[in-house]
Design a protein around this motif. Structure first.
Motif, PDB file in Angstrom:
ATOM      1  N   THR A   1       0.755  -1.286  -0.029  1.00 20.39           N
ATOM      2  CA  THR A   1       0.064  -0.014  -0.057  1.00 20.39           C
ATOM      3  C   THR A   1       0.910   1.281   0.005  1.00 20.39           C
ATOM      4  OG1 THR A   1      -1.964  -1.138   1.164  1.00 20.39           O
ATOM      5  CG2 THR A   1      -1.745   1.238   1.286  1.00 20.39           C
TER       6      THR A   1
ATOM      7  N   THR B   1      -8.165   1.462  -2.685  1.00 17.25           N
ATOM      8  CA  THR B   1      -9.278   1.975  -2.018  1.00 17.25           C
ATOM      9  C   THR B   1     -10.664   1.249  -2.036  1.00 17.25           C
ATOM     10  OG1 THR B   1      -8.160   4.375  -2.305  1.00 17.25           O
ATOM     11  CG2 THR B   1     -10.673   4.205  -1.648  1.00 17.25           C
TER      12      THR B   1
ATOM     13  N   ASN C   1      -9.033   2.357  11.524  1.00 19.98           N
ATOM     14  CA  ASN C   1      -9.415   2.244  10.190  1.00 19.98           C
ATOM     15  C   ASN C   1      -9.815   2.987   9.051  1.00 19.98           C
ATOM     16  OD1 ASN C   1     -10.311  -0.464  12.082  1.00 19.98           O
ATOM     17  ND2 ASN C   1      -8.506  -0.605  11.105  1.00 19.98           N
TER      18      ASN C   1
ATOM     19  N   SER D   1      -6.832  -4.659   7.160  1.00 18.06           N
ATOM     20  CA  SER D   1      -7.049  -6.099   6.368  1.00 18.06           C
ATOM     21  C   SER D   1      -7.014  -7.476   7.287  1.00 18.06           C
ATOM     22  CB  SER D   1      -5.839  -5.987   5.333  1.00 18.06           C
ATOM     23  OG  SER D   1      -6.321  -5.039   4.331  1.00 18.06           O
TER      24      SER D   1
ATOM     25  N   LEU E   1      -8.417   5.000   5.853  1.00 14.25           N
ATOM     26  CA  LEU E   1      -9.047   5.223   4.647  1.00 14.25           C
ATOM     27  C   LEU E   1      -9.234   6.327   4.084  1.00 14.25           C
ATOM     28  CD1 LEU E   1     -10.172   3.474   2.466  1.00 14.25           C
ATOM     29  CD2 LEU E   1     -12.331   3.208   3.504  1.00 14.25           C
TER      30      LEU E   1
ATOM     31  N   PHE F   1     -10.380  -1.702   0.432  1.00 10.10           N
ATOM     32  CA  PHE F   1     -10.259  -1.380   1.821  1.00 10.10           C
ATOM     33  C   PHE F   1     -11.724  -0.920   2.292  1.00 10.10           C
ATOM     34  CE2 PHE F   1      -5.719  -0.212   1.150  1.00 10.10           C
ATOM     35  CZ  PHE F   1      -5.091  -1.340   1.803  1.00 10.10           C
TER      36      PHE F   1
ATOM     37  N   LEU G   1      -4.819   0.931   7.459  1.00  9.42           N
ATOM     38  CA  LEU G   1      -5.200   0.003   6.486  1.00  9.42           C
ATOM     39  C   LEU G   1      -4.982  -1.262   6.622  1.00  9.42           C
ATOM     40  CD1 LEU G   1      -5.217   2.701   3.680  1.00  9.42           C
ATOM     41  CD2 LEU G   1      -7.131   1.991   4.847  1.00  9.42           C
TER      42      LEU G   1
END
Length: 261
Positions: free
Chosen positions: A109, A127, A158, A203, A162, A130, A199
């Motif tokens: 990323t 994007t 998170n 995940s 984002l 996520f 991010l």
């Protein structure tokens, strides 16, 4: 004695040749940074995290590795280093496969933030991925009886990451890291590490939550802890990153093709 003659001609670009490379990054760079990640995996640098273990100092440099090597080479270096660390430093391994996955996602990323031709739109696909992960994570929490306000507070790490990634702040962070001013480089690394590790955490947690199904009480307990953990990661990344980037610039080491520093 005749005066010296100036020879003029077409300007040439000098490139360093030799050695195998991956996506424009020499393999020895990948090996060296994988070794650094492994060494830092030995050092626990946190209070207990949500998965029940300690997070290692290496988490603070996953984004840095991506910025130094590019998305593909960076992901391989961090993934390899974390995988080796899982076996040599099990006290910081957490859930091994998820630890490796988080390292790969973080460095990829960070490297995908490049503004160069051919890579400038990679962020868009990431994007979308996520955003889907955040939706699945939140929907599953609602189905488990967690209130919406708790979900919003508990996923601050998170969704803040984002937003920073999806908005023009992503490009601004890249320009800061690429700046010649140490303060801007430090600021870019700090904010970039917060964003990328938020991010990466998303995940991982979208998987672990489907496994453990934490009740709302656990969410409430983790609300102040997870941002504090990421703050530590960001401080570690900024402290190490500014010194590494300044050193690389000072010695004039060949810059990988996809690096953004």
């Amino acid at each position: 004695m005749s005066p010296p003659t100036l020879i003029e001609g077409e300007e040439r670009e000098v490139k360093t040749l030799g050695g195998a490379s991956l996506d424009g990054t020499p393999l020895d760079y990948i090996v060296v940074l994988a070794a650094v990640v492994t060494v830092l995996a030995f050092i626990p640098f946190s209070i207990t995290i949500g998965s029940g273990g300690l997070f290692p100092m290496s988490q603070g440099i996953f984004p840095l590795v991506g910025w130094l090597l590019g998305p593909i080479a960076g992901a391989i270096a961090s993934g390899m280093g974390t995988l080796i660390g899982v076996f040599l430093a099990p006290h910081t391994a957490g859930i091994p496969l998820l630890s490796v996955w988080g390292a790969v996602v973080a460095s990829f990323t960070a490297g995908a933030m490049s503004l160069s031709k051919g890579r400038r739109y990679w962020w868009f696909g990431l994007t979308l991925i996520f955003a889907i992960e955040l939706f699945l994570y939140s929907r599953h929490a609602l189905s488990n009886g967690v209130s919406l306000s708790t979900i919003i507070a508990g996923s601050f790490l998170n969704w803040s990451g984002l937003l920073l990634f999806a908005l023009p702040t992503r490009s601004w962070i890249v320009r800061c890291i690429n700046s010649q001013k140490p303060f801007l480089v430090t600021l870019g690394i700090f904010l970039g590490t917060w964003m990328v590790m938020g991010l990466s955490h998303l995940s991982q947690i979208v998987i672990t939550y489907y496994i453990f199904n934490w009740p709302e009480e656990t969410w409430l307990f983790l609300i102040p802890i997870m941002p504090l953990e990421n703050l530590v990661r960001s401080l570690v990344g900024a402290f190490i990153g500014i010194r590494v980037i300044s050193g690389l610039r000072a010695i004039g080491l060949m810059k990988p093709k996809q690096a953004i520093y």
